[in-house]
Structures are given as structure tokens and as C-alpha cells.
Design a protein around this motif. Structure first.
Motif, short mmCIF file in Angstrom:
data_model
loop_
_atom_site.label_atom_id
_atom_site.label_comp_id
_atom_site.label_asym_id
_atom_site.label_seq_id
_atom_site.Cartn_x
_atom_site.Cartn_y
_atom_site.Cartn_z
N ALA A 377 0.86 -1.19 -0.06
CA ALA A 377 -0.03 0.07 0.04
C ALA A 377 0.81 1.26 -0.04
O ALA A 377 0.45 2.30 0.62
CB ALA A 377 -0.87 0.08 1.02
N MET A 378 2.09 0.96 -0.84
CA MET A 378 2.81 2.42 -1.07
C MET A 378 2.98 2.30 -2.46
O MET A 378 3.99 1.97 -3.04
CB MET A 378 4.05 2.08 0.00
CG MET A 378 4.98 3.30 -0.23
SD MET A 378 6.60 2.96 1.11
CE MET A 378 7.31 4.61 1.12
N ILE A 379 2.18 2.95 -3.06
CA ILE A 379 2.16 3.03 -4.62
C ILE A 379 2.52 4.39 -5.11
O ILE A 379 1.71 5.36 -4.44
CB ILE A 379 0.83 2.34 -5.14
CG1 ILE A 379 0.64 0.78 -4.46
CG2 ILE A 379 0.72 2.09 -6.49
CD1 ILE A 379 1.56 -0.18 -5.01
N THR A 415 11.07 14.45 -5.78
CA THR A 415 12.09 15.61 -6.14
C THR A 415 11.46 16.65 -6.93
O THR A 415 11.88 17.79 -6.67
CB THR A 415 13.43 14.80 -6.34
OG1 THR A 415 13.84 13.79 -5.69
CG2 THR A 415 14.56 16.02 -6.69
N TYR A 416 10.76 16.23 -8.28
CA TYR A 416 10.33 17.12 -9.07
C TYR A 416 8.81 17.65 -8.96
O TYR A 416 8.23 18.27 -9.99
CB TYR A 416 10.73 16.25 -10.60
CG TYR A 416 12.03 15.81 -10.67
CD1 TYR A 416 13.23 16.71 -10.85
CD2 TYR A 416 12.13 14.67 -10.72
CE1 TYR A 416 14.43 16.19 -10.98
CE2 TYR A 416 13.42 14.07 -10.92
CZ TYR A 416 14.72 14.81 -11.01
OH TYR A 416 15.93 14.50 -11.33
N GLY A 417 8.41 17.12 -7.80
CA GLY A 417 7.09 17.39 -7.45
C GLY A 417 5.95 17.04 -8.62
O GLY A 417 4.92 17.49 -8.77
N ASN A 418 6.28 15.64 -9.21
CA ASN A 418 5.49 15.00 -10.20
C ASN A 418 4.99 13.57 -10.02
O ASN A 418 4.69 12.93 -10.79
CB ASN A 418 6.26 15.23 -11.59
CG ASN A 418 7.58 14.35 -11.73
OD1 ASN A 418 8.08 14.16 -10.74
ND2 ASN A 418 7.54 13.42 -12.67
N VAL A 419 4.79 13.35 -8.79
CA VAL A 419 4.58 11.88 -8.24
C VAL A 419 3.35 12.06 -7.35
O VAL A 419 3.17 13.02 -6.44
CB VAL A 419 5.62 11.18 -7.55
CG1 VAL A 419 5.26 9.98 -7.05
CG2 VAL A 419 6.87 11.11 -8.54
N ILE A 420 2.34 11.37 -7.65
CA ILE A 420 1.11 11.16 -6.73
C ILE A 420 1.30 10.04 -6.16
O ILE A 420 1.40 8.95 -6.82
CB ILE A 420 -0.07 11.34 -7.69
CG1 ILE A 420 -0.27 12.62 -8.33
CG2 ILE A 420 -1.32 10.81 -6.50
CD1 ILE A 420 -1.59 12.52 -9.21
N ARG A 421 1.29 9.88 -4.72
CA ARG A 421 1.39 8.79 -3.91
C ARG A 421 0.30 8.27 -3.29
O ARG A 421 -0.70 9.09 -2.97
CB ARG A 421 2.71 8.86 -2.75
CG ARG A 421 2.21 10.04 -2.10
CD ARG A 421 3.18 10.21 -0.77
NE ARG A 421 3.46 11.72 -0.42
CZ ARG A 421 4.16 12.16 0.85
NH1 ARG A 421 4.84 11.48 1.03
NH2 ARG A 421 4.29 13.33 1.02
N PHE A 422 0.03 7.05 -3.01
CA PHE A 422 -1.30 6.48 -2.53
C PHE A 422 -0.83 5.58 -1.21
O PHE A 422 0.13 4.90 -1.48
CB PHE A 422 -1.82 5.59 -3.53
CG PHE A 422 -1.99 6.23 -4.86
CD1 PHE A 422 -3.08 7.31 -5.07
CD2 PHE A 422 -1.32 5.97 -6.43
CE1 PHE A 422 -3.28 7.72 -6.05
CE2 PHE A 422 -1.49 6.72 -7.09
CZ PHE A 422 -2.60 7.56 -7.13
N LEU A 423 -1.24 5.96 -0.20
CA LEU A 423 -1.00 5.46 1.00
C LEU A 423 -2.41 5.32 1.88
O LEU A 423 -2.49 5.80 2.99
CB LEU A 423 -0.21 6.65 1.76
CG LEU A 423 1.42 6.76 1.53
CD1 LEU A 423 1.93 7.98 2.01
CD2 LEU A 423 2.04 5.57 1.81
#
Length: 448
Positions: A377-379, A415-423
Motif C-alpha cells: 500500500a505504498m504505490i 524531487t520534481y513534484g510530479n509524483v502522486i503517492r497512494f497511502l
């Protein structure tokens, strides 16, 4: 039963604009009373939370894909956490473990010795936050080795204290204008498969060779007290180092008398489908730092490791007034019991089984999604300008905002502010999980 009777109904419900009028009123008060440096991802003010839902003061129910940044893995009102913490509150709230100790601290240390990788003798010291844990791991490693240098990795995040800011890669918002930072910190490449120039197939070997070469030439292995790395890099973008990289770095550390520290603050306690992410490649760290998911939302952190290393610090050299607070320790024991009882490692793996194929399908229709990655659940998904690997932070922000407006709480990172994380909380219902992915898919369709 995993949640208290006050847990909100497990459904998405949007009844006002987000944020609603009551949240807006509270936010105006916040802006007048709270320092501007304390920002908010989404200024909806929470009334209660539990399971997979956050309810705000306006009556909106948001599906929770954030877990308070991987903290409320057992839910924000887990029954065992509430029960154990409430019982402890009735007995005493504080004595300071360094003054008059209590059993709860010892029981948490015993649990950590049992749960963390390796069958060697282990000891722990408890603190309040992840940054404190990392900072104390460095202190312990320096005391044990008599050395000063600390090696960290590109895209790594380790905290907001002066030393841990030095260990952290990203400047804005974590380091900007706050220097000078602690010395004797050296940064080397990490195996980032999606962005490795010669391709993911070469990533592990080349990145490890580069990192070891830089350490050997620029620092000198004999001067390094500790190598500190997140087995899955969190704030850097949920980067899974290419397989083989972490074992190679751990082997180098062992061969040169360097303390290998696994920072499992975001990835630990069932988040990746194992108790700790470093178990995926059979790594047994010398020291492991934990926090976030350890205590079901109460402030607690730990350094756990080989007894002979942990005992290197002199008596009185470790501690802190609130470290291992009795109420937080009680919450941790309740959280760990819940993880075992509900087999949250299996729940995390089931979340991955649902999320990754669905995200891959969304990516097929939206070339702005350059990469789908993560475990348990760290996607995460990494957004780029189609046809390139140029980071698209603007689109990332727009997708997050659209999801928030539709009642899905998601977090951005990288680092580049371009990731959506799902927790998501590991106790989230599968129906809610699917509905959250529906909202995400709709956001991409709307913005495409």
C-alpha cells in the motif's frame, strides 16, 4: 472490531464545496494564529476519521488515500489503539522514562526486537519523531565506529532537524533558507530505474558502482560512520531502488565496518506488505529507524539494532523528556496487536493487487503517466509530459486538486513534484478503494 463507535460511515460524501464554509472559517483563524511556514495540503478541518474515511466539519466524507502520511495504517480510530491509550491515560500520562521508567517502554522495545529483521541480540531507544530517530541513529553509529562521515542518497528524505535536513536531498520546501547545515554528510547516486540514463536493466549495477566509487574516492570508507537509506524512498517519489542495489550497498558497508541504517519510517509496519521493506531482498540492517505507522497516530519513534552497536552510546547520551511517552507506547502496543490480528501485511498486498493493475490501465489511456511503481500500500504514479520523461508538476497539482474537490484525499511527492503517492489505511474497504480509483480516473479524463 477495528474502529471505535465514532468512526464515520465508510462512504464518500460531498455535501459542500471543498473546503466548505466551516473549514474556510477555521482556516481564516488558522492563518491569523499559526505561522505561515506550517502549510496544509488540503485545508478541510477534520471532525473525525477512521477506516478509510476522513470526515470534515462541514459533513463531507473524503476517501483517505493518505493515512496522515503513512501514520494511520491501522485506521485513525483503531479500537485497540484507543482502548490501550485510554487505559494508560487513566493511570498516568508521563513520568519521563529516564527518571522513573515503566513497563510499556520495555514492551515496545521487546516487540521491536521480535519484529525487525535478523535473529541477533537487539536493543531499542524510543523517541518522538522520525527525524529524532534518524539523528539518534547517526549519533549511535558515530559512537560505535569513532568515525564522523555519513553517506546518504539522491532523492532521500530523512527529516527537518538541522542534521536531517543535511541528510535530505530536496531543497524546497525542506531546506530552503534554513542553512548552514551539519557537516560531514556526503550524497551519492541511488538506483532510480525509471530515470537511469542507460535503462533500468543496468541501473542496480551501475548505480552501486558509482556510489561505492564516490564513497571510496571522495570520503574514504574508513571515515564513514553510517550509510543511511530508505529501502523505498518516500518523499523522493516512492522510488524502489533497482533489485540488487541495496544488497550491494549493505555488503560494502559490512566489509568496511560501516553501520548500515535502514530508514523505515514511511515504509515500515506492514506498509509494503512486509513488516519492513528491507525484508524484500533479505537485508538485515545494523540499525533500523521507525516512526509514523508504529503507534496508530500517536507520536513515537525508535532506533532498533544490534545490541553491541546500540550500547555504544554512554549512559545518559540517548533520550529526551517525552521519548517513549507511556500513552504513545500503549498506542503502539495496540497498533502492533491490530497488525497481527488483521494480518495487515496480507491486506497491504491485497491493496497492491487491486491498485496496480487499475493504475496500469489508467496509464494506458493517459500517456502523462510515465511510471506506475511501489509495493503493498505504498504505490505511486509519476507524471511526465507525454512522449518525454520531463516532469509535469503542473498536471500533478491539477489532478490532486480535482481529486480533492471530488472527495478523494491524495498526496503529491517527488524531487520534481510530479509524483502522486497512494497511502491508504491498510484497513480500507475494497469498495472504497475502488471508488477512490474511479475518482482518480475521472480526474485524468477531465484533465486530458
Amino acid at each position: 472490531m477495528t474502529s471505535t463507535s465514532s468512526t464515520p460511515a465508510q462512504e464518500r460524501r460531498v455535501v459542500t464545496a471543498i473546503p466548505g464554509p466551516k473549514s474556510q472559517e477555521l482556516h481564516a483563524r488558522k492563518q491569523a494564529a499559526v505561522a505561515d511556514g506550517v502549510g496544509n495540503v488540503l485545508p478541510v478541518y477534520v471532525r473525525r476519521a477512521g477506516g478509510g474515511v476522513v470526515e470534515d466539519v462541514d459533513g463531507n466524507h473524503l476517501i483517505d488515500f493518505g493515512s496522515g502520511i503513512a501514520v494511520t495504517s491501522v485506521g485513525a480510530s483503531a479500537e485497540a489503539v484507543v482502548r490501550e491509550a485510554t487505559a494508560q491515560l487513566a493511570d498516568f500520562t508521563h513520568t519521563c522514562f529516564m527518571v522513573t521508567p515503566y513497563e510499556g517502554y520495555v514492551k515496545v522495545a521487546e516487540e521491536l526486537a521480535a519484529l525487525t529483521p535478523g535473529d541477533h541480540a537487539k536493543k531499542s531507544a524510543l523517541f518522538n519523531s522520525g527525524a529524532e530517530a534518524v539523528e539518534n541513529a547517526v549519533k549511535i553509529a558515530r559512537a560505535h565506529t569513532g568515525r564522523q562521515a555519513v553517506v546518504v542518497f539522491d532523492h532521500g528524505y530523512h527529516g527537518r532537524t538541522n542534521l536531517t535536513m543535511a541528510l535530505t536531498s530536496k531543497s524546497m520546501p525542506y531546506k530552503h533558507s534554513f542553512g548552514p547545515f551539519a557537516p560531514e554528510v556526503y550524497r551519492v547516486p541511488v538506483a532510480y530505474p525509471y530515470r537511469w540514463l542507460t535503462g533500468p536493466e543496468n541501473c542496480a549495477e551501475e548505480a552501486a558502482a558509482q556510489a561505492i566509487d564516490q564513497i571510496s574516492k571522495q570520503v574514504g570508507a574508513e571515515n564513514v560512520a553510517a550509510i543511511v537509506i530508505e529501502p523505498v524512498l518516500g518523499e523522493g517519489g516512492f522510488i524502489e531502488p533497482a533489485k540488487g542495489f541495496l544488497p550491494r550497498i549493505a555488503e560494502f558497508a559490512k566489509a568496511n565496518g560501516i553501520v548500515f541504517v535502514a530508514d523505515e519510517i514511511q515504509s515500515g509496519f506492514c506498509r509494503t506488505g512486509q513488516w519492513f521493506a528491507c525484508e524484500d531482498e533479505g537485508i538485515v540492517p545494523d540499525l533500523i529507524t521507525t516512526a509514523k505507522g508504529i503507534a496508530g497516530g500517536l507520536p513515537l519513534a525508535a532506533v532498533t539494532g544490534r545490541a553491541e552497536i546500540m550500547d555504544a552510546a554512554h549512559a545518559g547520551g540517548l533520550g529526551g523528556t517525552y521519548g517513549g511517552n507511556p500513552v504513545a507506547c500503549a498506542g503502539a502496543l495496540g497498533a502492533i496487536a491490530t497488525m497481527r490480528e488483521l494480518d495487515l501485511n496480507a491486506k497491504a498486498k491485497r491493496i497492491e493487487e487491486i491498485m496496480k493493475p487499475r493504475l496500469a490501465k489508467i496509464a494506458e489511456n493517459h500517456p502523462a503517466i510515465g511510471d506506475v511503481r511501489g509495493r503493498g500500500a505504498m504505490i505511486a504514479i509519476e507524471l511526465v509530459k507525454p512522449g518525454t520523461k520531463e516532469p509535469d508538476a503542473e498536471l500533478t497539482g491539477k489532478v490532486a486538486k480535482a481529486c480533492h474537490q471530488a472527495g478523494l484525499l491524495i498526496l503529491t511527492t517527488g524531487t520534481y513534484g510530479n509524483v502522486i503517492r497512494f497511502l491508504p489505511p491498510l484497513v480500507i474497504g475494497e469498495e472504497l478503494l475502488g471508488e477512490g480509483l474511479d475518482v482518480l480516473e475521472s480526474a485524468f479524463a477531465e484533465l486530458a
